[in-house]
Design a protein around this motif. Structure first.
Motif, mmCIF file in Angstrom:
data_model
loop_
_atom_site.group_PDB
_atom_site.id
_atom_site.type_symbol
_atom_site.label_atom_id
_atom_site.label_comp_id
_atom_site.label_asym_id
_atom_site.label_seq_id
_atom_site.Cartn_x
_atom_site.Cartn_y
_atom_site.Cartn_z
ATOM 1 N N GLY A 109 -7.351 25.723 2.924
ATOM 2 C CA GLY A 109 -8.497 24.841 3.101
ATOM 3 C C GLY A 109 -9.801 25.611 3.103
ATOM 4 N N TYR A 110 -9.851 26.705 3.829
ATOM 5 C CA TYR A 110 -11.067 27.513 3.894
ATOM 6 C C TYR A 110 -11.384 28.154 2.552
ATOM 7 N N ALA A 111 -10.357 28.486 1.780
ATOM 8 C CA ALA A 111 -10.582 29.071 0.457
ATOM 9 C C ALA A 111 -11.391 28.136 -0.422
ATOM 10 N N ALA A 112 -11.096 26.842 -0.339
ATOM 11 C CA ALA A 112 -11.853 25.864 -1.119
ATOM 12 C C ALA A 112 -13.203 25.569 -0.467
ATOM 13 N N ARG A 113 -13.189 25.413 0.857
ATOM 14 C CA ARG A 113 -14.417 25.007 1.565
ATOM 15 C C ARG A 113 -15.532 26.022 1.359
ATOM 16 N N TYR A 114 -15.194 27.287 1.323
ATOM 17 C CA TYR A 114 -16.228 28.316 1.235
ATOM 18 C C TYR A 114 -16.220 29.072 -0.089
ATOM 19 N N ALA A 115 -15.549 28.514 -1.072
ATOM 20 C CA ALA A 115 -15.571 29.135 -2.401
ATOM 21 C C ALA A 115 -16.966 28.990 -3.009
ATOM 22 N N PRO A 116 -17.349 29.864 -3.933
ATOM 23 C CA PRO A 116 -18.637 29.712 -4.629
ATOM 24 C C PRO A 116 -18.705 28.352 -5.310
ATOM 25 N N SER A 117 -19.889 27.777 -5.360
ATOM 26 C CA SER A 117 -20.045 26.411 -5.880
ATOM 27 C C SER A 117 -19.516 26.268 -7.297
ATOM 28 N N GLU A 121 -14.314 23.345 -7.743
ATOM 29 C CA GLU A 121 -13.422 22.356 -8.357
ATOM 30 C C GLU A 121 -12.133 23.007 -8.829
ATOM 31 N N ALA A 122 -12.249 24.147 -9.473
ATOM 32 C CA ALA A 122 -11.049 24.840 -9.952
ATOM 33 C C ALA A 122 -10.166 25.263 -8.785
ATOM 34 N N ARG A 123 -10.779 25.709 -7.711
ATOM 35 C CA ARG A 123 -10.013 26.147 -6.546
ATOM 36 C C ARG A 123 -9.254 24.965 -5.938
ATOM 37 N N ILE A 124 -9.936 23.826 -5.795
ATOM 38 C CA ILE A 124 -9.291 22.647 -5.205
ATOM 39 C C ILE A 124 -8.186 22.144 -6.123
ATOM 40 N N ALA A 142 -6.396 23.784 -8.115
ATOM 41 C CA ALA A 142 -5.251 24.695 -8.028
ATOM 42 C C ALA A 142 -4.452 24.438 -6.756
ATOM 43 N N LEU A 143 -5.156 24.223 -5.653
ATOM 44 C CA LEU A 143 -4.466 24.025 -4.383
ATOM 45 C C LEU A 143 -3.737 22.688 -4.338
ATOM 46 N N VAL A 144 -4.405 21.636 -4.797
ATOM 47 C CA VAL A 144 -3.799 20.305 -4.748
ATOM 48 C C VAL A 144 -2.769 20.153 -5.861
ATOM 49 N N GLY A 145 -3.096 20.679 -7.036
ATOM 50 C CA GLY A 145 -2.220 20.505 -8.189
ATOM 51 C C GLY A 145 -0.860 21.157 -8.028
ATOM 52 N N THR A 146 -0.785 22.241 -7.284
ATOM 53 C CA THR A 146 0.506 22.905 -7.087
ATOM 54 C C THR A 146 1.329 22.264 -5.979
ATOM 55 N N ASP A 147 0.762 21.226 -5.338
ATOM 56 C CA ASP A 147 1.437 20.519 -4.249
ATOM 57 C C ASP A 147 1.802 21.462 -3.099
ATOM 58 N N MET A 148 0.990 22.502 -2.930
ATOM 59 C CA MET A 148 1.237 23.461 -1.857
ATOM 60 C C MET A 148 1.229 22.758 -0.500
ATOM 61 N N LEU A 149 0.251 21.833 -0.311
ATOM 62 C CA LEU A 149 0.145 21.169 0.984
ATOM 63 C C LEU A 149 1.327 20.250 1.243
ATOM 64 N N ARG A 192 -14.271 18.053 2.402
ATOM 65 C CA ARG A 192 -15.636 18.470 2.726
ATOM 66 C C ARG A 192 -16.207 19.417 1.671
ATOM 67 N N ALA A 193 -15.332 20.165 1.011
ATOM 68 C CA ALA A 193 -15.796 21.019 -0.082
ATOM 69 C C ALA A 193 -16.350 20.175 -1.233
ATOM 70 N N VAL A 194 -15.679 19.043 -1.521
ATOM 71 C CA VAL A 194 -16.161 18.135 -2.567
ATOM 72 C C VAL A 194 -17.527 17.576 -2.184
ATOM 73 N N ILE A 195 -17.673 17.168 -0.926
ATOM 74 C CA ILE A 195 -18.941 16.608 -0.460
ATOM 75 C C ILE A 195 -20.047 17.652 -0.528
ATOM 76 N N SER A 196 -19.758 18.868 -0.083
ATOM 77 C CA SER A 196 -20.760 19.936 -0.107
ATOM 78 C C SER A 196 -21.182 20.261 -1.535
ATOM 79 N N ALA A 197 -20.222 20.276 -2.444
ATOM 80 C CA ALA A 197 -20.550 20.554 -3.846
ATOM 81 C C ALA A 197 -21.468 19.472 -4.405
ATOM 82 N N ALA A 198 -21.181 18.204 -4.062
ATOM 83 C CA ALA A 198 -22.006 17.105 -4.558
ATOM 84 C C ALA A 198 -23.439 17.213 -4.050
#
Length: 389
Positions: A3-11, A15-18, A20-27, A51-57
């Motif tokens: 979660g933190y990897a996506a939340r604080y990734a460079p802007s 999207e690519a980070r999220i 990757a995390l969601v697409g692999t069904d890791m969670l 929140r990463a999506v919201i911050s990016a927007a």
């Protein structure tokens, strides 16, 4: 960590980070964790993705959260509620997990893609039962209820396309809250009334701040999630996107809250009066259908609304005679209702007259008598039969 990897990734790579995390069904592999701390960690990770999506927007990089509805399902699963409304486990650890889960649900419903009706119903079915929780442990339960009310506000703000669909969403939420507003337990009535009031405040903000044009989906910022502010305004004239007064179902809704104005609980009475004042405050700002426009005396209506708002101001700062206040509320409502709304109110009065609180039932019956005495001459048999079901 995910979660933190996506939340604080460079802007530029969020999207690519999220994806990757969601697409692999890791969670999804963590859905069977049992320890409360582990559950809260997974839920927090999902919340951080949203929140990463919201911050990016907020910095101009808008994109939908892939498989958002599936992530909502994950949160509801980890929250520990089944499809029933039975509440059998009140452990502190579980309540804390559910509090975190409600916050994550708010984040997820507040971003694209738009919340489908099926998902909305699933979220509400899994969460509304929290209004029936016991009062202890008070600090945790109060925080959970607060998060639930914030979630309902987010659902209102994000699951409609324009003023009309938002009004439909408002009524859906309010009707789901009715069992708690009229419950036999005082703490449930308090929670139900507070929830209704907060959702109505957000709807009023939408009416005054502007509904987005049909099909638009401005992103809701973290600030707006917390404060319930409007997500954006349209360049179209407000009359084009606002719902009309009839969409509020005033007759039905006022009858649902009028018994609470005579409640035995002081807080419930105060909030109920504010709810009724809010409904009419909103209704007088909305367009009216041509068939009913001539049925409303605006001068008398604004006078009655002013009287209602005076009552709200007085009860907030002073102890006043409860019977006198109720009579003034009934008198104002009698003036503010259109003829059609009055007919619907009278057809909706059975539950109010049989309210679980005897004092409220007695007050409702007195109010109905006043309505018939003062407005009965305005009604014809054809008007009544038109709404008879």
């Amino acid at each position: 960590m995910y979660g933190y990897a996506a939340r604080y990734a460079p802007s530029t790579v969020i999207e690519a980070r999220i994806n990757a995390l969601v697409g692999t069904d890791m969670l999804g592999r963590f859905l069977h964790v049992q320890h409360p701390t582990a559950k809260q960690a997974v839920i927090t990770a999902i919340d951080l993705l949203g929140r990463a999506v919201i911050s990016a927007a907020e910095i101009g990089i808008s994109f939908p959260l892939q498989r958002r509805d599936q992530l909502l399902e994950y949160v509801l699963t980890l929250m520990g509620r089944d499809q029933s409304d039975d509440l059998v486990d009140f452990s502190i650890e579980l309540l804390q997990t559910q509090t975190v889960a409600l916050s994550a649900c708010t984040t997820l419903v507040s971003i694209e893609p738009r919340l489908p009706m099926e998902t909305r119903n699933r979220v509400m079915k899994a969460t509304l039962g929290f209004f029936a929780l016991p009062t202890e442990p008070s600090n945790i339960v109060e925080s959970l209820i607060t998060n639930l009310i914030i979630l309902l506000g987010a659902i209102l703000l994000t699951s409609g396309e324009d003023g009309r669909s938002r009004a439909e969403q408002l009524l859906h939420i309010l009707r789901q809250l009715d069992p708690y507003v009229s419950a036999s337990a005082e703490h449930q009535r308090r929670r139900g009334c507070v929830a209704v009031h907060e959702v109505l405040v957000k709807f009023r903000n939408l009416c005054s701040g502007g509904f987005g044009a049909s099909g638009s989906y401005p992103t809701l910022s973290l600030k707006h999630i917390d404060q319930g502010g409007p997500r954006g305004s349209s360049s179209l004239p407000s009359a084009f996107v606002l719902p009309n007064r009839d969409s509020l179902s005033l007759g039905e809704r006022i009858m649902a809250y009028l018994p609470r104005c005579a409640d035995t609980d002081d807080e419930v009475r105060k909030v109920a009066i504010q709810i009724i004042a809010l409904f009419f405050n909103i209704s007088l700002s909305l367009p009216k259908q041509k068939t009913s426009a001539n049925d409303i005396d605006l001068e008398s209506s604004y006078g009655a609304l002013s009287s209602l708002e005076d009552i709200v101001s007085i009860i907030r700062r002073a102890s006043v005679d409860q019977i006198e206040v109720f009579h003034r509320v009934v008198s104002s409502v009698c003036t503010l209702l259109s003829k059609d709304e009055l007919v619907v109110l009278l057809h909706s009065c059975t539950l109010a007259a049989c309210d679980k609180v005897k004092q409220s039932a007695d007050g409702s019956i007195q109010a109905i008598i006043v309505f018939i005495i003062r407005r009965g001459k305005d009604l014809r048999e054809a008007d009544v039969l038109r709404y008879h079901a």
